[in-house]
Design a protein around this motif. Structure first.
Motif, PDB file in Angstrom:
ATOM      1  N   GLY A   1      42.585  35.601  34.319  1.00  0.00           N
ATOM      2  CA  GLY A   1      43.348  35.223  35.505  1.00  0.00           C
ATOM      3  C   GLY A   1      42.497  35.236  36.755  1.00  0.00           C
TER       4      GLY A   1
ATOM      5  N   SER B   1      45.669  37.497  39.109  1.00  0.00           N
ATOM      6  CA  SER B   1      45.882  36.432  40.091  1.00  0.00           C
ATOM      7  C   SER B   1      46.290  36.987  41.457  1.00  0.00           C
ATOM      8  CB  SER B   1      46.969  35.470  39.577  1.00  0.00           C
ATOM      9  OG  SER B   1      46.597  34.886  38.354  1.00  0.00           O
TER      10      SER B   1
ATOM     11  N   GLY C   1      46.073  31.904  44.191  1.00  0.00           N
ATOM     12  CA  GLY C   1      46.151  33.133  43.399  1.00  0.00           C
ATOM     13  C   GLY C   1      47.571  33.641  43.278  1.00  0.00           C
TER      14      GLY C   1
ATOM     15  N   GLY D   1      41.887  31.706  38.798  1.00  0.00           N
ATOM     16  CA  GLY D   1      42.339  31.612  40.169  1.00  0.00           C
ATOM     17  C   GLY D   1      41.226  31.541  41.201  1.00  0.00           C
TER      18      GLY D   1
END
Length: 478
Positions: free
Chosen positions: A40, A178, A315, A44
């Protein structure tokens, strides 16, 4: 060493794999949460980091080629070696541990590439690609064994719940990963602005946290899970296998296994191809699309405060779709029981398409969370149901290599997209990436069409599988 073919006669009295408790299934996939937190953070922030280092929007997809190329090379090899590995630590766990350690190193050094170049005098973009390659290769070393571990340990009646639990933990990790850069700035006061050519501190510290969580969760899984021994594997039957189990430890066996892949894998391969083409489009171009379409920046602006605000908001949006996926993963088992795996997957992919299409029409970036609902539903299903449909048809002794080969259908579309995406965005869309995100929605719809073509009941699948299980139990009891 010559190949020997092992087949199981219909009269053999092998045992079905025992069902595992929910707590054991959770422990088995806990490390995947740490891996997905790293994933993640990369999804992001990789485009943002590369843009900070001087890459323009037309080059971004080329840098992202590192991930699928390493996956194409690494996962089948790890799967093949894992199928033939037996150590005191287990069958899959040695690869999971090594991959986690290397990935943590990549997480630490990737956002610091500009600082490292001051010592080595190398090109910052070149060094960033090296660290990105290290991170991607090691993620693949750790990720493939986790997929194979679920196939190794669970009977097919628990396949959906097993991969759904894995999806839940994946999404928790991705939400945290994120969300971290935004939280670092807004909760802890860490700066989200850096001098030109450097990465902001909020991103750097987020990667440090990701490395620590990755190692802790991997160690937890290794300590709490005991894999089946070779003798235990011999007790359990290969459920509904469509291919012969070929005992060949040479690397040439990977090609033999590829040629002998089950028909189910071929059909799911088309589903995966178009699904991951769409996902790759979203991961690479969402930051640029928001910066230009929603925040009004020029494509050449990759260092302003507004660009970094757009990056932080991406994000958050990615955290939202992972949070939605987390909730949808709880719904999937019940929805599947009421309909079928392929119905739920096709429905979820259509929702993903609507999510990408809506990003063009929603002008206010604060309302883009609406788009993330559809994308999150698709993401949860992509992480669970293709694998739940696949393991029914794989021989137990070939679970690792076939999970690695199945990854071909994930990485090849990303490679194609990585090569063609940049020129398409530059030549046809004048470096404004929002329309390319809409094209990703079209590919989600194509994937939904191929899902419907999988040979499984569209409705009443649960009753069908239960009848199969009862028939198998009667056969075993004689």
């Amino acid at each position: 060493m010559s190949d020997s073919i092992h087949t199981t006669s219909s009269n053999s009295k092998k045992l079905p794999k025992p069902e595992l408790s929910i707590s054991t299934i959770i422990n088995m996939s806990m490390g995947f949460m740490g891996i997905q937190m790293a994933f993640g953070l990369q999804n992001g922030n990789a485009s943002r980091i590369l843009a900070n280092f001087g890459a323009d929007v037309g080059q971004l997809s080329w840098f992202w080629l590192v991930a699928p190329i390493t996956g194409l090379l690494v996962q089948p090899l790890i799967g093949h070696f894992g199928d033939h590995t037996w150590t005191w630590l287990g069958r899959r766990k040695p690869y999971i541990l090594v991959g986690a350690i290397l990935c943590a190193i990549g997480l630490i050094f990737l956002p610091n590439a500009a600082s490292v170049t001051q010592f080595f005098g190398a090109s910052v973009l070149l060094l960033a690609v090296v660290f990105l390659a290290l991170m991607d290769a090691s993620v693949n070393v750790a990720m493939e064994p986790f997929r194979a571990l679920v196939g190794d340990m669970l009977p097919k009646t628990q396949g959906t719940i097993g991969f759904s639990v894995q999806t839940i933990l994946i999404c928790i990790g991705a939400v945290i990963g994120s969300f971290l850069p935004w939280a670092m700035t807004n909760w802890f006061g860490v700066s989200n602005v850096a001098p030109e050519g450097f990465v902001a501190d909020n991103v750097i510290w987020s990667f440090y946290v990701g490395a620590a969580v990755l190692l802790l969760t991997i160690i937890y899984t290794i300590v709490t899970i005991k894999e089946y021994s070779p003798k235990e594997f011999e007790l359990y039957a290969d459920d509904d296998k469509e291919v012969e189990s070929i005992e060949n430890k040479n690397l040439s066996a990977i090609w033999d296994d590829f040629k002998a892949m089950p028909n189910r894998m071929k059909k799911l391969g088309a589903v995966q191809f178009f699904s991951w083409f769409a996902l790759f489009t979203m991961w690479v171009y969402t930051t640029s699309a928001l910066a230009t379409h929603h925040y009004g920046l020029l494509p050449s602006d990759t260092n302003s405060e507004t660009f970094n605000i757009a990056g932080d908001w991406v994000g958050i949006l990615f955290a939202i779709y992972n949070f939605v996926a987390l909730g949808w993963a709880f719904v999937i088992p019940a929805f599947v029981k009421a309909t079928s795996r392929k119905f739920v997957h096709a429905f979820s992919l259509v929702m993903g398409a609507l999510g990408l299409f809506s990003m063009y029409f929603i002008a206010n970036p604060d309302l883009l969370w609406i788009s993330m609902i559809g994308i999150g539903i698709a993401w949860a299903s992509i992480l669970a149901l293709p694998y739940a449909l696949l393991i029914d048809k794989l021989p137990l002794k070939k679970m690792g290599v076939y999970m690695g080969i199945f990854n071909f259908f994930i990485v090849i579309p990303q490679i194609i997209n990585g090569i063609a995406g940049g020129p398409i965005v530059k030549s046809f869309f004048d470096d404004y990436a929002i329309l390319y995100l809409c094209l990703g929605g079209v590919f989600f719809l194509i994937a939904a069409y191929f899902t419907i073509r999988v040979d499984e009941p569209l409705f009443g699948e649960y009753e069908y599988l239960q009848a199969q299980k009862e028939e198998a139990d009667k056969s075993i009891m004689g």
